[in-house]
Design a protein around this motif. Structure first.
Motif, PDB file in Angstrom:
ATOM      1  N   LYS A  41       0.827  -1.205   0.000  1.00 57.81           N
ATOM      2  CA  LYS A  41       0.000   0.000   0.000  1.00 57.81           C
ATOM      3  C   LYS A  41       0.862   1.256   0.000  1.00 57.81           C
ATOM      4  O   LYS A  41       0.539   2.242  -0.659  1.00 57.81           O
ATOM      5  N   GLU A  42       1.959   1.211   0.759  1.00 58.33           N
ATOM      6  CA  GLU A  42       2.834   2.370   0.851  1.00 58.33           C
ATOM      7  C   GLU A  42       3.684   2.562  -0.412  1.00 58.33           C
ATOM      8  O   GLU A  42       3.995   3.688  -0.797  1.00 58.33           O
ATOM      9  N   PHE A  43       4.037   1.452  -1.051  1.00 60.84           N
ATOM     10  CA  PHE A  43       4.885   1.494  -2.250  1.00 60.84           C
ATOM     11  C   PHE A  43       4.205   0.716  -3.381  1.00 60.84           C
ATOM     12  O   PHE A  43       4.649  -0.361  -3.769  1.00 60.84           O
ATOM     13  N   PRO A  44       3.114   1.267  -3.931  1.00 63.67           N
ATOM     14  CA  PRO A  44       2.322   0.513  -4.909  1.00 63.67           C
ATOM     15  C   PRO A  44       3.059   0.214  -6.216  1.00 63.67           C
ATOM     16  O   PRO A  44       2.646  -0.688  -6.959  1.00 63.67           O
ATOM     17  N   ASN A  45       4.131   0.917  -6.510  1.00 63.32           N
ATOM     18  CA  ASN A  45       4.858   0.674  -7.756  1.00 63.32           C
ATOM     19  C   ASN A  45       5.794  -0.529  -7.672  1.00 63.32           C
ATOM     20  O   ASN A  45       6.342  -0.943  -8.683  1.00 63.32           O
ATOM     21  N   TYR A  46       5.997  -1.059  -6.483  1.00 65.30           N
ATOM     22  CA  TYR A  46       6.898  -2.193  -6.314  1.00 65.30           C
ATOM     23  C   TYR A  46       6.117  -3.498  -6.421  1.00 65.30           C
ATOM     24  O   TYR A  46       4.966  -3.587  -6.002  1.00 65.30           O
ATOM     25  N   HIS A  47       6.758  -4.496  -6.951  1.00 65.45           N
ATOM     26  CA  HIS A  47       6.142  -5.814  -7.040  1.00 65.45           C
ATOM     27  C   HIS A  47       6.075  -6.443  -5.651  1.00 65.45           C
ATOM     28  O   HIS A  47       7.005  -6.319  -4.850  1.00 65.45           O
ATOM     29  N   LYS A  48       4.980  -7.121  -5.398  1.00 57.66           N
ATOM     30  CA  LYS A  48       4.789  -7.758  -4.093  1.00 57.66           C
ATOM     31  C   LYS A  48       5.890  -8.786  -3.822  1.00 57.66           C
ATOM     32  O   LYS A  48       6.355  -8.923  -2.692  1.00 57.66           O
ATOM     33  N   ALA A  49       6.328  -9.490  -4.849  1.00 53.41           N
ATOM     34  CA  ALA A  49       7.391 -10.485  -4.673  1.00 53.41           C
ATOM     35  C   ALA A  49       8.677  -9.819  -4.187  1.00 53.41           C
ATOM     36  O   ALA A  49       9.384 -10.364  -3.334  1.00 53.41           O
ATOM     37  N   ASP A  50       8.991  -8.638  -4.715  1.00 52.07           N
ATOM     38  CA  ASP A  50      10.188  -7.929  -4.273  1.00 52.07           C
ATOM     39  C   ASP A  50      10.059  -7.475  -2.825  1.00 52.07           C
ATOM     40  O   ASP A  50      11.012  -7.552  -2.052  1.00 52.07           O
ATOM     41  N   LEU A  51       8.860  -7.020  -2.455  1.00 50.64           N
ATOM     42  CA  LEU A  51       8.636  -6.626  -1.062  1.00 50.64           C
ATOM     43  C   LEU A  51       8.758  -7.836  -0.135  1.00 50.64           C
ATOM     44  O   LEU A  51       9.259  -7.730   0.983  1.00 50.64           O
ATOM     45  N   SER A  52       8.331  -8.979  -0.623  1.00 48.27           N
ATOM     46  CA  SER A  52       8.455 -10.211   0.140  1.00 48.27           C
ATOM     47  C   SER A  52       9.933 -10.561   0.361  1.00 48.27           C
ATOM     48  O   SER A  52      10.322 -10.982   1.458  1.00 48.27           O
ATOM     49  N   TYR A  53      10.765 -10.366  -0.655  1.00 49.91           N
ATOM     50  CA  TYR A  53      12.203 -10.593  -0.508  1.00 49.91           C
ATOM     51  C   TYR A  53      12.791  -9.666   0.551  1.00 49.91           C
ATOM     52  O   TYR A  53      13.614 -10.071   1.366  1.00 49.91           O
ATOM     53  N   VAL A  54      12.359  -8.429   0.530  1.00 53.31           N
ATOM     54  CA  VAL A  54      12.865  -7.469   1.509  1.00 53.31           C
ATOM     55  C   VAL A  54      12.467  -7.912   2.917  1.00 53.31           C
ATOM     56  O   VAL A  54      13.279  -7.880   3.840  1.00 53.31           O
ATOM     57  N   PHE A  55      11.225  -8.327   3.080  1.00 49.75           N
ATOM     58  CA  PHE A  55      10.791  -8.800   4.397  1.00 49.75           C
ATOM     59  C   PHE A  55      11.660  -9.968   4.859  1.00 49.75           C
ATOM     60  O   PHE A  55      12.107 -10.004   6.010  1.00 49.75           O
ATOM     61  N   ASP A  56      11.901 -10.929   3.963  1.00 47.10           N
ATOM     62  CA  ASP A  56      12.707 -12.090   4.330  1.00 47.10           C
ATOM     63  C   ASP A  56      14.138 -11.697   4.690  1.00 47.10           C
ATOM     64  O   ASP A  56      14.789 -12.354   5.494  1.00 47.10           O
ATOM     65  N   PHE A  57      14.623 -10.623   4.103  1.00 43.10           N
ATOM     66  CA  PHE A  57      15.949 -10.115   4.421  1.00 43.10           C
ATOM     67  C   PHE A  57      15.954  -9.388   5.773  1.00 43.10           C
ATOM     68  O   PHE A  57      16.851  -9.567   6.592  1.00 43.10           O
ATOM     69  N   VAL A  58      14.930  -8.587   6.015  1.00 46.41           N
ATOM     70  CA  VAL A  58      14.861  -7.746   7.209  1.00 46.41           C
ATOM     71  C   VAL A  58      14.513  -8.555   8.462  1.00 46.41           C
ATOM     72  O   VAL A  58      15.022  -8.273   9.546  1.00 46.41           O
ATOM     73  N   PHE A  59      13.680  -9.559   8.326  1.00 52.42           N
ATOM     74  CA  PHE A  59      13.154 -10.267   9.494  1.00 52.42           C
ATOM     75  C   PHE A  59      14.235 -10.847  10.415  1.00 52.42           C
ATOM     76  O   PHE A  59      14.177 -10.628  11.636  1.00 52.42           O
ATOM     77  N   PRO A  60      15.239 -11.581   9.913  1.00 52.27           N
ATOM     78  CA  PRO A  60      16.255 -12.120  10.842  1.00 52.27           C
ATOM     79  C   PRO A  60      16.994 -11.020  11.612  1.00 52.27           C
ATOM     80  O   PRO A  60      17.292 -11.187  12.798  1.00 52.27           O
ATOM     81  N   GLY A  61      17.284  -9.914  10.946  1.00 53.04           N
ATOM     82  CA  GLY A  61      17.942  -8.802  11.637  1.00 53.04           C
ATOM     83  C   GLY A  61      17.047  -8.209  12.706  1.00 53.04           C
ATOM     84  O   GLY A  61      17.502  -7.871  13.801  1.00 53.04           O
ATOM     85  N   ALA A  62      15.764  -8.092  12.390  1.00 54.17           N
ATOM     86  CA  ALA A  62      14.811  -7.564  13.364  1.00 54.17           C
ATOM     87  C   ALA A  62      14.725  -8.492  14.579  1.00 54.17           C
ATOM     88  O   ALA A  62      14.688  -8.024  15.721  1.00 54.17           O
ATOM     89  N   MET A  63      14.716  -9.801  14.334  1.00 59.97           N
ATOM     90  CA  MET A  63      14.673 -10.756  15.450  1.00 59.97           C
ATOM     91  C   MET A  63      15.896 -10.591  16.338  1.00 59.97           C
ATOM     92  O   MET A  63      15.790 -10.613  17.565  1.00 59.97           O
ATOM     93  N   GLN A  64      17.061 -10.412  15.726  1.00 57.82           N
ATOM     94  CA  GLN A  64      18.276 -10.252  16.524  1.00 57.82           C
ATOM     95  C   GLN A  64      18.240  -8.945  17.321  1.00 57.82           C
ATOM     96  O   GLN A  64      18.657  -8.909  18.475  1.00 57.82           O
TER      97      GLN A  64
END
Length: 188
Positions: free
Chosen positions: A130-153
């Motif tokens: 919703k915030e970045f409608p021009n980006y593909h959802k799959a790319d946003l999913s990759y970003v989440f998968d990248f960010v999540f382990p760091g956020a957990m730490q």
């Protein structure tokens, strides 16, 4: 019947305490039933009446923790999250800091982190879409998968060494980190 129920409850309680104590020192894959029974002061036969493996016992603890503490947040995370939901979840994690460090830490079961990741992913990715409608959802999913382990730490570090950082500050910082990662999507 009540005596039997109380004995079962007691046995499960001492086994749960024993495995959590041992997990502070060693990973689940290195825990033997023998040492678990010695720590809980029960015999192996009693252990096998309730569980087949230490992994099974740990999975029960994880499921109870999620059900009792985090399942409340699942509907919010699935339908798009708000900062207040993160703040509430972090407050719950901080309140249960000791068990969170064990379950999500270096000796815990990686599946616990995976359960949390799955609980949050759709809502966060939908919010980013919703915030970045021009980006593909799959790319946003990759970003989440990248960010999540760091956020957990970061969360585990926060539990260990809070230094006055509020749940609101942590939620804001993690939210900003996630949103700033959208810049990396342009490089995909």
């Amino acid at each position: 019947m009540a005596k039997t129920d109380n004995r079962i409850k007691y046995t499960k309680m001492v086994l749960k305490k024993a495995i959590l104590k041992i997990l502070q020192e060693k990973p689940i894959d290195k825990i033997t039933i023998k040492e678990l029974c010695e720590e809980a002061d029960i015999n192996r036969g009693t252990f096998y009446l309730h569980y087949n493996t230490p992994h099974e016992l740990l999975k029960e603890i994880e499921n109870e923790f999620i059900e009792e503490n985090l399942s409340f947040f699942s509907p919010y995370m699935q339908s798009g999250y708000e900062m207040s939901h993160l703040e509430s979840m972090f407050a719950c994690i901080l309140q249960n800091g000791d068990i969170c460090k064990i379950l999500m830490g270096r000796n815990g079961d990686p599946q616990m982190k995976e359960s949390l990741r799955l609980m949050m992913k759709d809502g966060v990715v939908d919010d980013w879409q919703k915030e970045f409608p021009n980006y593909h959802k799959a790319d946003l999913s990759y970003v989440f998968d990248f960010v999540f382990p760091g956020a957990m730490q970061l969360i585990l570090n926060w539990i260990d060494d809070n230094e006055g950082l509020s749940t609101e500050d942590l939620a804001r910082r993690l939210d900003r980190l996630g949103h700033y990662c959208h810049l990396a999507i342009q490089e995909f």
